[in-house]
Design a protein around this motif. Structure first.
Motif, short mmCIF file in Angstrom:
data_model
loop_
_atom_site.label_atom_id
_atom_site.label_comp_id
_atom_site.label_asym_id
_atom_site.label_seq_id
_atom_site.Cartn_x
_atom_site.Cartn_y
_atom_site.Cartn_z
N MET A 103 6.97 5.02 -52.97
CA MET A 103 8.36 4.93 -52.54
C MET A 103 9.31 4.75 -53.73
O MET A 103 10.36 5.39 -53.82
CB MET A 103 8.54 3.77 -51.55
CG MET A 103 9.92 3.66 -50.91
SD MET A 103 11.13 2.76 -51.88
CE MET A 103 10.45 1.13 -51.83
N ALA A 104 8.93 3.89 -54.70
CA ALA A 104 9.77 3.64 -55.87
C ALA A 104 9.93 4.90 -56.72
O ALA A 104 11.01 5.18 -57.24
CB ALA A 104 9.18 2.51 -56.70
N VAL A 105 8.84 5.67 -56.84
CA VAL A 105 8.92 6.94 -57.59
C VAL A 105 9.84 7.90 -56.86
O VAL A 105 10.69 8.56 -57.46
CB VAL A 105 7.51 7.56 -57.76
CG1 VAL A 105 7.60 8.93 -58.44
CG2 VAL A 105 6.61 6.62 -58.57
N SER A 106 9.70 7.98 -55.54
CA SER A 106 10.53 8.87 -54.74
C SER A 106 12.02 8.54 -54.87
O SER A 106 12.86 9.43 -54.95
CB SER A 106 10.10 8.81 -53.27
OG SER A 106 10.87 9.67 -52.48
N ALA A 141 -3.71 2.62 -48.34
CA ALA A 141 -2.51 2.32 -49.14
C ALA A 141 -1.42 3.36 -48.89
O ALA A 141 -0.23 3.03 -48.79
CB ALA A 141 -2.87 2.29 -50.63
N ALA A 142 -1.83 4.63 -48.75
CA ALA A 142 -0.86 5.70 -48.50
C ALA A 142 -0.19 5.53 -47.14
O ALA A 142 1.03 5.68 -47.01
CB ALA A 142 -1.56 7.06 -48.59
N PHE A 143 -0.98 5.18 -46.12
CA PHE A 143 -0.39 4.98 -44.79
C PHE A 143 0.59 3.80 -44.79
O PHE A 143 1.61 3.83 -44.10
CB PHE A 143 -1.49 4.76 -43.74
CG PHE A 143 -2.01 6.04 -43.16
CD1 PHE A 143 -1.19 6.85 -42.37
CD2 PHE A 143 -3.31 6.47 -43.42
CE1 PHE A 143 -1.67 8.05 -41.84
CE2 PHE A 143 -3.79 7.67 -42.90
CZ PHE A 143 -2.96 8.46 -42.11
N GLN A 144 0.28 2.77 -45.59
CA GLN A 144 1.20 1.64 -45.69
C GLN A 144 2.50 2.01 -46.40
O GLN A 144 3.54 1.39 -46.17
CB GLN A 144 0.51 0.47 -46.42
CG GLN A 144 -0.56 -0.20 -45.57
CD GLN A 144 -1.33 -1.27 -46.34
OE1 GLN A 144 -1.30 -1.29 -47.57
NE2 GLN A 144 -2.03 -2.12 -45.62
N SER A 145 2.44 3.04 -47.24
CA SER A 145 3.64 3.50 -47.95
C SER A 145 4.37 4.61 -47.21
O SER A 145 5.44 5.06 -47.66
CB SER A 145 3.25 4.02 -49.35
OG SER A 145 2.79 2.98 -50.16
N LEU A 146 3.80 5.07 -46.10
CA LEU A 146 4.37 6.21 -45.38
C LEU A 146 5.80 5.93 -44.91
O LEU A 146 6.71 6.73 -45.15
CB LEU A 146 3.48 6.59 -44.20
CG LEU A 146 3.96 7.75 -43.32
CD1 LEU A 146 4.14 9.01 -44.15
CD2 LEU A 146 2.99 7.99 -42.17
N GLY A 147 6.00 4.80 -44.24
CA GLY A 147 7.34 4.46 -43.75
C GLY A 147 8.37 4.37 -44.86
O GLY A 147 9.42 5.01 -44.80
N PRO A 148 8.09 3.56 -45.90
CA PRO A 148 9.02 3.49 -47.02
C PRO A 148 9.30 4.86 -47.67
O PRO A 148 10.44 5.15 -48.02
CB PRO A 148 8.31 2.56 -48.01
CG PRO A 148 7.47 1.67 -47.14
CD PRO A 148 7.01 2.55 -46.01
N PHE A 149 8.26 5.70 -47.79
CA PHE A 149 8.47 7.03 -48.38
C PHE A 149 9.39 7.87 -47.49
O PHE A 149 10.32 8.51 -47.98
CB PHE A 149 7.12 7.73 -48.58
CG PHE A 149 7.23 9.15 -49.09
CD1 PHE A 149 8.02 9.45 -50.18
CD2 PHE A 149 6.54 10.18 -48.47
CE1 PHE A 149 8.13 10.76 -50.66
CE2 PHE A 149 6.63 11.48 -48.94
CZ PHE A 149 7.43 11.77 -50.03
N ILE A 150 9.15 7.86 -46.18
CA ILE A 150 10.00 8.61 -45.25
C ILE A 150 11.45 8.13 -45.35
O ILE A 150 12.39 8.93 -45.30
CB ILE A 150 9.48 8.47 -43.81
CG1 ILE A 150 8.17 9.25 -43.65
CG2 ILE A 150 10.51 8.98 -42.80
CD1 ILE A 150 7.49 9.04 -42.31
N SER A 151 11.63 6.82 -45.54
CA SER A 151 12.99 6.27 -45.59
C SER A 151 13.79 6.81 -46.77
O SER A 151 15.03 6.83 -46.73
CB SER A 151 12.94 4.74 -45.66
OG SER A 151 12.55 4.30 -46.95
N THR A 152 13.10 7.26 -47.83
CA THR A 152 13.83 7.79 -48.99
C THR A 152 14.46 9.15 -48.70
O THR A 152 15.30 9.62 -49.47
CB THR A 152 12.90 7.92 -50.23
OG1 THR A 152 11.87 8.88 -49.98
CG2 THR A 152 12.27 6.58 -50.57
#
Length: 237
Positions: A179-182, A212-223
């Motif tokens: 998410m931070a990279v995105s 770990a990827a599934f846990q980052s899915l929501g934050p990534f989508i939010s970007t």
């Protein structure tokens, strides 16, 4: 005696504060006498001495007790030396971690000029996966400091390499900071490049990477949200 050196390092921030408060009468005391000891101990043979010197250095940076000139001329050159290819493995890994942690403290200019080139090299350290793992774990922080242009031009190619690393722990670290990279890239890059990369992580052979990827899915989508139209955006507390 290592315990004496370690104890000394724990006192350094307090002495530095004293020097700062009494600057008119002892203007160069810290820079001339204490800082060289701190940076020398970053390569000490004893693990505890190194740990206390690293902690002292970060406190000094956070409290702004080290002059910008000294950061550029005394701290960064030593860290660059400690991350050289022929450096001791443990010392190299620790020095990379320190470089990553200090990036957000010293800011964009010093990070981009002095830290970023070596950080990019460390991402490709084929001999030590520990170094690559530290780089992956701190990748998002470096991106947020240097900004969009440097992220897209210099860092993203390294991030793609780390996301397909042969060590699952490195790929997991990439998933955790996705998410931070995105956030540091343009919408176009997110859509055309990062989405595909994320799908690879979410279907990774390793269960830990997928988790770990599934846990980052929501934050990534939010970007992908456009705050001006959706009224929604991701804010990290």
């Amino acid at each position: 005696e290592p315990t004496v050196r370690a104890e000394l390092m724990e006192q350094v921030p307090h002495i530095a504060m004293f020097c700062q408060e009494n600057r008119p009468s002892i203007p160069y005391a810290f820079s001339k006498y204490l800082l060289p000891i701190v940076v020398r101990y970053l390569a000490d043979q004893n693990n505890q001495v190194r740990k206390t010197s690293q902690a002292a250095l970060l406190v000094l940076l956070e409290q702004e007790l080290i002059e910008r000139y000294d950061v550029e001329t005394k701290v960064c050159p030593v860290l660059i030396d400690l991350t050289a290819p022929d450096s001791n493995d443990d010392v190299k890994t620790e020095a990379v971690a320190i470089m990553c942690k200090m990036a957000s403290i010293v800011g964009k200019d010093i990070t981009e000029r002095l830290v970023l080139p070596r950080f990019c090299e460390m991402c490709c350290d084929c001999r030590m996966f520990h170094v690559r793992k530290v780089c992956a774990a701190n990748f998002g922080d470096i991106c947020s400091v240097v900004g969009q242009q440097a992220t897209e031009e210099m860092l993203l190619p390294r991030f793609f390499q780390l996301c397909s690393d042969n060590v699952w722990g490195v790929r997991k670290a990439c998933a955790e900071c996705f998410m931070a990279v995105s956030c540091a890239t343009s919408q176009e890059v997110r859509r055309t490049k990062l989405s595909t990369l994320f799908i690879n992580l979410i279907s990774d052979p390793s269960r830990w990477v997928r988790q770990a990827a599934f846990q980052s899915l929501g934050p990534f989508i939010s970007t992908f949200a456009n705050p001006s139209t959706s009224g929604q955006y991701f804010k990290e507390e």
